[in-house]
Design an enzyme around this catalytic site. Sequence first.
Site, PDB file in Angstrom:
ATOM      1  N   LYS A  41       0.842  -1.200   0.000  1.00 14.00           N
ATOM      2  CA  LYS A  41       0.000   0.000   0.000  1.00 14.00           C
ATOM      3  C   LYS A  41       0.876   1.249   0.000  1.00 14.00           C
ATOM      4  O   LYS A  41       1.666   1.479   0.930  1.00 14.00           O
ATOM      5  CB  LYS A  41      -0.917  -0.004   1.230  1.00 14.00           C
ATOM      6  CG  LYS A  41      -1.739  -1.281   1.393  1.00 14.00           C
ATOM      7  CD  LYS A  41      -2.590  -1.589   0.166  1.00 14.00           C
ATOM      8  CE  LYS A  41      -3.343  -2.907   0.341  1.00 14.00           C
ATOM      9  NZ  LYS A  41      -4.057  -3.306  -0.885  1.00 14.00           N
ATOM     10  N   LYS A 101     -13.631  -7.138  -6.991  1.00 12.69           N
ATOM     11  CA  LYS A 101     -14.014  -7.250  -5.587  1.00 12.69           C
ATOM     12  C   LYS A 101     -15.477  -7.679  -5.545  1.00 12.69           C
ATOM     13  O   LYS A 101     -16.369  -6.905  -5.908  1.00 12.69           O
ATOM     14  CB  LYS A 101     -13.861  -5.898  -4.894  1.00 12.69           C
ATOM     15  CG  LYS A 101     -12.429  -5.454  -4.690  1.00 12.69           C
ATOM     16  CD  LYS A 101     -12.412  -4.084  -4.078  1.00 12.69           C
ATOM     17  CE  LYS A 101     -11.154  -3.777  -3.307  1.00 12.69           C
ATOM     18  NZ  LYS A 101      -9.918  -4.386  -3.738  1.00 12.69           N
TER      19      LYS A 101
HETATM   20 MG    MG Z   1      -6.632  -2.361  -4.234  1.00 19.81          MG
END
Ligand code: MG
Length: 370
Positions: free
Chosen positions: A167, A267
Amino acid sequence: MPLKITGITVWQVDLPLEHPYWLSGGRLKFEVLDATLVRIDTDAGISGWGEGTPRGHTYVPAHGPGIRAGIETMAPFVMRLDPRRVLDVERAMDLALPGHLYAKSPLDMACWDIAGQAAGVPIADLMGGGSRTPRAIASSVGAKTIEETRDVIERYRARGYVAHSVKIGGDVTRDIARIRDVESIRRPGETVLYDVNRGWTRSDALRVMRATEDLQVMVEQPCETLDDIAALSHRHACPVSVDESLVTLQDAARIARDGLAEVFGIKLNRVGGLTRAARMRDIALAHGIDMFVMATGGSVLADTEALHLAATVPDHNCLGVWACQDMITADIAGGRGPRNIEGHLTLPETPGLGVHPNEDALGDPVAVYK
Ligand code: MG
């Protein structure tokens, strides 16, 4: 054989994260996930389970309490339908509640679980055929400094992980330094995705991607919108993955047609479940786009749903799955279901989803619809 939905029972469960977790350059912090578990009962005695677990309220427009409110609204519209007819259920949900895809995915998931059990095959096989090749799980490296990043990657390597989602998306200089450092310690065979989680402005994105152009690293969701990503697409050399801006089938069509990404991060909770995600998979395959498949968050049930879709993606096109099970401290299924083995998940052979929770571990239901 007739099969009708006769009841929907809903539980809310808190899933604490083992370590606090930051995204988007530290803007977004998560400590506990709000999970909604759903059991759909039928007149044939088969019950199916679904789960919807957004990553908090701040990650994307998905809201734990909103899932439960959405199910309350949709329940009368899907009651008495045949859950094996997932398209009928999808249309009934769309009629009852336009949008709110994240509220629909747990119901869709439970219907697929029932359909698989009724047919006697795993969901992936019911969808047309699931690969038994284990899928690599991508870690989530939510650290901030170079030293922390190395530590977290090592922690995941110790559990066998060979894919990492690092991240980034904060300070540009620090992002460049972290990318260079991770690339310097990257092992042969490891997949690394640099996930910005929308944290860069267009100029930030250009600065980082041009400064690391020699590495050609894969960058996920560099900016907030598809317009931003489109504006940059001819101005850098990095392969791009899109996940948070991949919500509808129209998004998938636009990304494919306009060449905005080389990878879809599908997702399941975000896009509304397996029924809708399967269409995105086919758009991706038709355009040479590879895929990561993930739930968004949640228990082993959510991980398993993602694994079923990932199994229907050809091995060569599936970069991996993302699983939340190693990040949370609660286990609602008592160790059952697909678990991390050397950084991979293997498709269960049990008909349907392949894992159900211990109802005792869920507490009292928050709603029952008949
Ligand atoms: Mg992502």
